[in-house]
Design a protein around this motif. Structure first.
Motif, PDB file in Angstrom:
ATOM      1  N   ILE A 532     -10.490   5.879   0.820  1.00 22.60           N
ATOM      2  CA  ILE A 532     -10.336   4.463   0.456  1.00 22.60           C
ATOM      3  C   ILE A 532      -8.849   4.172   0.356  1.00 22.60           C
ATOM      4  O   ILE A 532      -8.126   4.812  -0.421  1.00 22.60           O
ATOM      5  CB  ILE A 532     -11.034   4.149  -0.873  1.00 22.60           C
ATOM      6  CG1 ILE A 532     -12.510   4.575  -0.815  1.00 22.60           C
ATOM      7  CG2 ILE A 532     -10.909   2.666  -1.214  1.00 22.60           C
ATOM      8  CD1 ILE A 532     -13.228   4.454  -2.143  1.00 22.60           C
ATOM      9  N   ARG A 533      -8.388   3.199   1.131  1.00 19.50           N
ATOM     10  CA  ARG A 533      -6.972   2.829   1.135  1.00 19.50           C
ATOM     11  C   ARG A 533      -6.790   1.519   0.374  1.00 19.50           C
ATOM     12  O   ARG A 533      -7.581   0.579   0.526  1.00 19.50           O
ATOM     13  CB  ARG A 533      -6.457   2.676   2.563  1.00 19.50           C
ATOM     14  CG  ARG A 533      -6.517   3.971   3.356  1.00 19.50           C
ATOM     15  CD  ARG A 533      -5.892   3.807   4.745  1.00 19.50           C
ATOM     16  NE  ARG A 533      -5.980   5.034   5.510  1.00 19.50           N
ATOM     17  CZ  ARG A 533      -5.127   6.054   5.408  1.00 19.50           C
ATOM     18  NH1 ARG A 533      -4.109   5.946   4.557  1.00 19.50           N
ATOM     19  NH2 ARG A 533      -5.269   7.151   6.128  1.00 19.50           N
ATOM     20  N   VAL A 534      -5.711   1.482  -0.426  1.00 17.12           N
ATOM     21  CA  VAL A 534      -5.363   0.268  -1.163  1.00 17.12           C
ATOM     22  C   VAL A 534      -4.514  -0.607  -0.255  1.00 17.12           C
ATOM     23  O   VAL A 534      -3.534  -0.142   0.337  1.00 17.12           O
ATOM     24  CB  VAL A 534      -4.609   0.604  -2.457  1.00 17.12           C
ATOM     25  CG1 VAL A 534      -4.270  -0.673  -3.227  1.00 17.12           C
ATOM     26  CG2 VAL A 534      -5.436   1.545  -3.313  1.00 17.12           C
ATOM     27  N   CYS A 535      -4.880  -1.869  -0.127  1.00 14.96           N
ATOM     28  CA  CYS A 535      -4.212  -2.769   0.821  1.00 14.96           C
ATOM     29  C   CYS A 535      -3.768  -4.045   0.123  1.00 14.96           C
ATOM     30  O   CYS A 535      -4.349  -4.485  -0.877  1.00 14.96           O
ATOM     31  CB  CYS A 535      -5.151  -3.122   1.980  1.00 14.96           C
ATOM     32  SG  CYS A 535      -5.696  -1.707   2.939  1.00 14.96           S
ATOM     33  N   ASP A 536      -2.725  -4.620   0.716  1.00 18.32           N
ATOM     34  CA  ASP A 536      -2.275  -5.945   0.304  1.00 18.32           C
ATOM     35  C   ASP A 536      -3.108  -6.951   1.074  1.00 18.32           C
ATOM     36  O   ASP A 536      -3.125  -6.934   2.315  1.00 18.32           O
ATOM     37  CB  ASP A 536      -0.789  -6.111   0.606  1.00 18.32           C
ATOM     38  CG  ASP A 536      -0.291  -7.494   0.214  1.00 18.32           C
ATOM     39  OD1 ASP A 536      -0.912  -8.114  -0.670  1.00 18.32           O
ATOM     40  OD2 ASP A 536       0.704  -7.956   0.817  1.00 18.32           O
ATOM     41  N   CYS A 537      -3.834  -7.820   0.414  1.00 16.14           N
ATOM     42  CA  CYS A 537      -4.764  -8.741   1.061  1.00 16.14           C
ATOM     43  C   CYS A 537      -4.291 -10.172   0.862  1.00 16.14           C
ATOM     44  O   CYS A 537      -3.552 -10.494  -0.070  1.00 16.14           O
ATOM     45  CB  CYS A 537      -6.180  -8.581   0.485  1.00 16.14           C
ATOM     46  SG  CYS A 537      -6.833  -6.905   0.629  1.00 16.14           S
TER      47      CYS A 537
END
Length: 737
Positions: A532-537
């Motif tokens: 699971i990758r943390v992303c800027d949305c």
């Protein structure tokens, strides 16, 4: 002699075709040749002439009534002295009287006719007609009588009508099928002196079915090898029939004998032969002789001739089967066997049996055709035919094995029989479940707790009888404060956030172990890791970038390094301004022609450095295409001590973020890379970011590859360095902020 004075109108002279000598005379004519006679009208001067002194009329050629029966003429008597008519003009008709000068003719001959054979006496064949050109109203010249000159005693002709009839009964086409008649027609009612004409009439007897079929022999003998396949022809027989056409068409059938069912018979329509063929396999050891009673009959029967006798005949066909050396025969054409994939090597699966069908009953040895068992999963006992397992079985690799077993006759190895075995592999639960696919899971930094970020499913290579059923859970020792897992009870599970918000600066990637258990007996499980990758949305929850490096300052980069970079940029800017000033003094243009060479970087050394190696410090293609994976180039004059892996491509993001990431990546690589250029060199990068309308600041693309080098290339760097200075100033502000 006719006188004009007495007959003041039409006169008619009847003359024969052979003689003509009439005379005209006027009452005024006293015989002293004072009167001249003149003739006018049809044939005057050509066919008829008149003596102008005596009035005698003469014909200059023979008259033919059939050409012209009447002539209309005019006559005048003229005074020789006054040349005037002494009598009114008189018109008269000459009629040509007929004589018998034309023979009868058959205008439609010669004739062709046909009648069925065996026709009764008096059967009409046809009617012939002769015509006579003579006058039918005068005498008997045109009265015709018919007679037959050739064709007796088979045919006759009616004298007055010309109808031809049969004169003999039972004329047989098979004895004689054609007759040529000569018919005569005679005028004058057939009396002496009459004229005659003849014609020919060809009479053909057509066939009727008056002959039954007959076999030339009452028995036939044939020899057949037992190896002939079903459908092969063993005999061809034919019954003779004197008739032709459809009257000779035959039908054959087996009416008796011990070969019924073993043999069959059909008709060859072209030759009307009976074709005896094999209907079942022959076996010398079972029966070596057959007797067939075959009947032939006409397909079309004429009931008028049933009195001749039965329209059928029979013959006896004896068929002797000859012995041949046959290959071994298996007790079954196809063997079906079942075995579990858990069976051990050497386990027995089943047995095949074959025997020699010949009277010698030779022993048989067995083997497996390796063309059908390439992996050699099975073995067979050569003597007993027992099939055993030679290699571990895997239903997921091959669920059914189709092999061919060979049975070889011991006394004659050339005789080989083939049997076919289908081995079905039963499934056991020997495969653990796993993810149905490779999931790419992202979570937004601002994700609230309880949000479903991924639905997962599983697959299993096994095939349970009742279908798959999977259970999803987190390992007991891997409880997570970030995520939880919900089993949806439908072979799927949902990954749900457990906390409020994530920060890439703290942790950009999470690894969530998930346990999947199947419903087999015994059940199998596997632990699969979900990345699971943390992303800027954005506001819609669509990931913009998932790279955490853009937010973290490298540990090796200090404020002094940034100041050094800016100082180098200012130094280069001053150098460029000096060059521009010198150019202006020489009044040279600041913009090059397209053929001139333009350099994209300035490398300055206080020592000799590495020469051209320093120009390979970076690749402009990489600067222009930041999304391409960068390959590190090592110095050929320095042996590197640390190997670096190429970085993954940057995802699409705003230009300011991309530019900052680019600068920091280069600084980190320069700090730790032993293959970097000398420390007193300066590298400059002209970069406008993704989406620039002007693309790169480099002018290399405008220089042709075959242009000559011009090293006065710094005159157009003034504006560019100004933009670089502005950008680096922005970078500095961003970094310190």
């Amino acid at each position: 002699m006719l006188g004009f004075g007495l007959n003041k109108g039409y006169l008619c002279l009847v003359l024969q075709e052979t003689l003509l000598s009439p005379q005209l005379h006027s009452d005024v004519d006293v015989g002293v040749e004072t009167i001249k006679y003149v003739l006018m009208g049809e044939g005057a001067g050509s066919i008829f002439n008149i003596d102008e002194n005596t009035g005698d009329i003469h014909a200059t050629k023979r008259l033919d009534r059939e050409e012209q029966a009447y002539y209309t003429l005019k006559a005048q008597a003229i005074d020789r002295q006054t040349n005037k008519s002494v009598e009114p003009e008189s018109e008269f008709i000459i009629k040509v009287q007929d004589i018998n000068d034309n023979e009868p003719k058959f205008l439609d001959g010669p004739y062709i006719a046909g009648i069925p054979e065996m026709s009764p006496v008096g059967t009409s064949v046809m009617q012939v007609t002769a015509t006579d050109a003579d006058d039918p109203t005068y005498g008997n010249s045109a009265r015709v009588i018919y007679s037959i000159l050739t064709g007796q005693p088979y045919f006759s002709v009616e004298p007055k009508t010309g109808i031809i009839r049969t004169a003999l009964p039972n004329m047989d086409r098979e004895a004689k099928d054609q007759y040529i008649l000569v018919i005569q027609a005679k005028d004058m009612v057939g009396l002496m002196g009459g004229l005659s004409g003849t014609t020919s009439v060809t009479v053909t007897l057509t066939d009727v079915n008056d002959n039954p079929p007959r076999f030339p022999r009452k028995s036939e003998q044939y020899y057949v090898p037992e190896s002939l396949p079903v459908g092969s022809t063993v005999a061809r027989i034919k019954a003779a029939d004197a008739d032709i056409g459809q009257n000779a068409e035959m039908e054959y059938k087996i009416v008796d004998g011990d070969g019924e069912g073993v043999f069959k018979i059909n008709v060859d329509k072209g030759t009307q032969e009976g074709i005896v063929a094999i209907n079942k396999e022959l076996d010398y050891e079972t029966k070596f002789s057959y007797t067939l009673r075959i009947e032939a009959s006409n397909k079309h029967v004429d009931n008028r001739f049933l009195s001749v006798g039965p329209f059928m005949d029979t013959t006896t066909v004896k068929i002797t089967v000859e012995d041949v050396d046959e290959p071994p025969v298996f007790s079954q054409r196809l063997y079906t066997m079942v075995e579990s994939e858990a069976a051990k090597i050497g386990s027995s699966i089943g047995t095949v049996t074959a025997h020699d069908p010949d009277s010698s009953h030779s022993s048989v040895r067995y083997s497996i055709d390796r063309n059908t068992d390439l992996e050699r999963y099975f073995n067979i006992d050569a003597n007993s035919g027992l099939i055993t397992i030679a290699k571990p079985l895997d239903r997921e690799t091959n669920a059914v094995h189709n092999i061919t077993v060979l049975a070889i006759e011991s006394q004659n190895p050339a005789q080989i029989g083939k049997g076919y075995v289908a081995i079905s592999i039963l499934d056991i639960n020997d495969n653990a479940p796993e993810f149905a696919m490779e999931y790419e899971t992202n979570v937004c930094e601002n994700a609230p707790p309880g949000q479903v970020i991924q639905e997962i499913s599983a697959v299993d290579k096994d095939e349970p009888l009742n279908g798959h059923w999977f259970y999803f859970s987190l390992p007991p020792d891997a409880s997570s404060i970030n995520f939880t897992l919900q089993d949806n009870k439908d072979n799927t599970a949902s990954v749900i956030t457990k906390r409020n918000g994530f920060r890439r600066q703290e942790q950009s990637v999470f690894y969530l172990p998930i346990v999947i258990v199947d419903s087999g007996t015994p059940s199998l499980s596997s632990t699969n890791t979900l990345t699971i990758r943390v992303c800027d949305c954005d506001a819609d929850g669509i990931a913009q970038t998932c790279n955490a490096e853009a937010y973290t300052l490298p540990a090796g980069l200090s404020t002094g390094a940034l100041i050094a970079i800016l100082a180098c940029v200012l130094t280069l800017l001053v150098l460029v301004l000096l060059i521009v000033t010198m150019r202006r003094r020489k009044k040279e243009p600041l913009i090059f022609d397209e053929e001139r060479d333009v350099r994209e970087n300035i490398v300055r050394y206080d020592d000799e450095g590495g020469g051209e190696e320093d120009t390979e410090a970076f690749d402009m293609t990489t600067l222009r295409n930041l999304n391409i994976i960068r390959d590190n180039k090592s110095r050929r004059d320095v042996t590197p001590e640390i190997q670096f892996l190429s970085r993954p491509s940057l995802r699409s993001a705003p230009d300011n973020l991309i530019f900052r990431e680019f600068i920091w990546e280069r600084l980190k690589e320069a700090d730790v890379d032993p293959c970097a250029p000398p420390y007193d060199s300066l590298q400059t990068y002209a970069f406008e970011g993704n989406g620039s309308v002007a693309e790169s600041l480099s002018s290399l693309g405008s220089i042709s590859s075959n242009s000559e080098h011009n090293y006065d290339y710094l005159s157009d760097w003034g504006p560019r360095f100004k933009r670089l200075a502005d950008m680096y100033g922005t970078v500095e502000d961003n970094l310190y902020s």
